[in-house]
Design an enzyme around this catalytic site. Structure first.
Site, mmCIF file in Angstrom:
data_model
loop_
_atom_site.group_PDB
_atom_site.id
_atom_site.type_symbol
_atom_site.label_atom_id
_atom_site.label_comp_id
_atom_site.label_asym_id
_atom_site.label_seq_id
_atom_site.Cartn_x
_atom_site.Cartn_y
_atom_site.Cartn_z
ATOM 1 N N CYS B 37 0.886 -1.190 -0.071
ATOM 2 C CA CYS B 37 0.057 0.037 -0.101
ATOM 3 C C CYS B 37 1.001 1.332 0.018
ATOM 4 O O CYS B 37 1.837 1.356 0.845
ATOM 5 C CB CYS B 37 -0.987 -0.091 1.082
ATOM 6 S SG CYS B 37 -1.841 1.255 1.621
ATOM 7 N N PRO B 38 0.695 2.149 -0.787
ATOM 8 C CA PRO B 38 -0.600 2.280 -1.615
ATOM 9 C C PRO B 38 -0.310 2.129 -3.230
ATOM 10 O O PRO B 38 -0.996 2.241 -4.016
ATOM 11 C CB PRO B 38 -0.880 4.110 -1.533
ATOM 12 C CG PRO B 38 0.629 4.398 -1.480
ATOM 13 C CD PRO B 38 1.427 3.422 -0.600
#
Lengths: 195, 100
Positions: B37-38
């Site tokens: 992430c992200p």
């Protein structure tokens, strides 16, 4: 002699205000049109210059920009370190600010950790670990956020306090502004963070 | 076709091994394996931006966060998820681009 009960002690009776004059008519209706801006966006105040906090701020900014939301990041106080050029001038306009620039040279590659900093060893280990997990470090996140259209605003007041000029900051900064600009953006955002 | 395969240590996804032949055929495959992430969402967004309306983007990710993030992203961007399939820790999602 009986001690006065608490209720009897000396709170003077509040004089009742005179009745307000009879209203001339019903209160005016609020305007029908809702003039507030459409709330759809993310505003992040980056106050901290700590590696881990800034990383979280950029994760949110990049995620939001990738989800089609307009994002504004407002850098103030220690957050200005993030958008300071790594080779920024260490000469301020007076000796005090010059000392400040030497003590706190700034730059996204030099941020300390909130915890486990160990005089700079912590961030080195953290960067290595993040590299193993293919997480972009803060300086790469700055570039990524810029390429995704995140708006960078630098706070001019704290720039002055810290002896920073526009030439000391990265060229990706979109605006140099103050609290009114932040508030104008924040009022149009439904996500508003202070990191 | 955009195919990003950044992690050479992971075997590439093999379309022939898919147990369900009814899964969608993607116009663009984004391999975000090994990214956290992200980045899977960033790569997905870039791919969806690059294709035409009506085309299908497949994203492959090993970050388990994608299981929640893919539907959340689709809801936020009002794009359509038309398929999902997990093979071990490798998660596939198919998105149809509904609008620019």
């Amino acid at each position: 002699m009986v001690a006065p009960s608490p209720s009897a002690t000396s709170i003077p009776a509040v004089p009742t205000p005179p009745d307000p004059p009879a209203a001339a008519g019903p209160l005016p209706e609020p305007a029908q049109a809702d003039l507030r801006p459409v709330k759809d966006g993310v505003t992040i105040v980056v106050f901290s210059g700590d590696f881990d906090r800034v990383q979280a701020a950029f994760n949110i900014a990049v995620g939001a920009a990738s989800s089609g939301l307009p994002v504004t990041m407002f850098f103030t106080f220690w957050g200005l370190d993030v958008i300071t050029r790594p080779n920024a001038s260490r000469v301020g306009r007076d000796p005090l600010r010059t000392a400040f620039r030497w003590l706190k040279p700034g730059g996204a590659g030099r941020l300390p950790l909130t915890r486990f900093n160990f005089l700079g060893l912590g961030p080195v280990l953290m960067r290595r670990l993040m590299g193993q997990f293919r997480m972009p470090a803060v300086d790469q996140m700055v570039e990524l956020a810029h390429s995704l259209g995140v708006r960078f605003i630098a706070c001019t007041i704290t720039m002055g306090v810290m002896g920073l000029t526009e030439a000391d900051l990265l060229p990706i900064v979109d605006a140099y502004a103050g609290v009114a600009t932040y508030l104008a953006d924040a009022r149009g955002s439904d996500v508003n963070l202070f990191i | 076709m955009v195919s990003q395969r950044p992690d050479p240590t992971l075997p590439p996804p093999d379309p022939a091994r898919r147990p369900n032949p009814g899964l969608p055929r993607a116009d663009v495959v984004v391999d975000a394996s090994g990214f956290l992430c992200p980045m899977p969402i960033v790569k997905l967004a870039q791919a969806v931006k690059s294709v035409a309306v009506g085309q299908i983007v497949e994203v492959v990710a090993t970050d388990p966060g994608i299981l929640a993030d893919a539907p959340a992203w689709a809801q936020m961007t009002r794009q359509d998820i038309i398929g999902a399939w997990s093979e071990g820790d490798r998660h596939h999602f198919w998105f149809r681009k509904l609008h620019e």
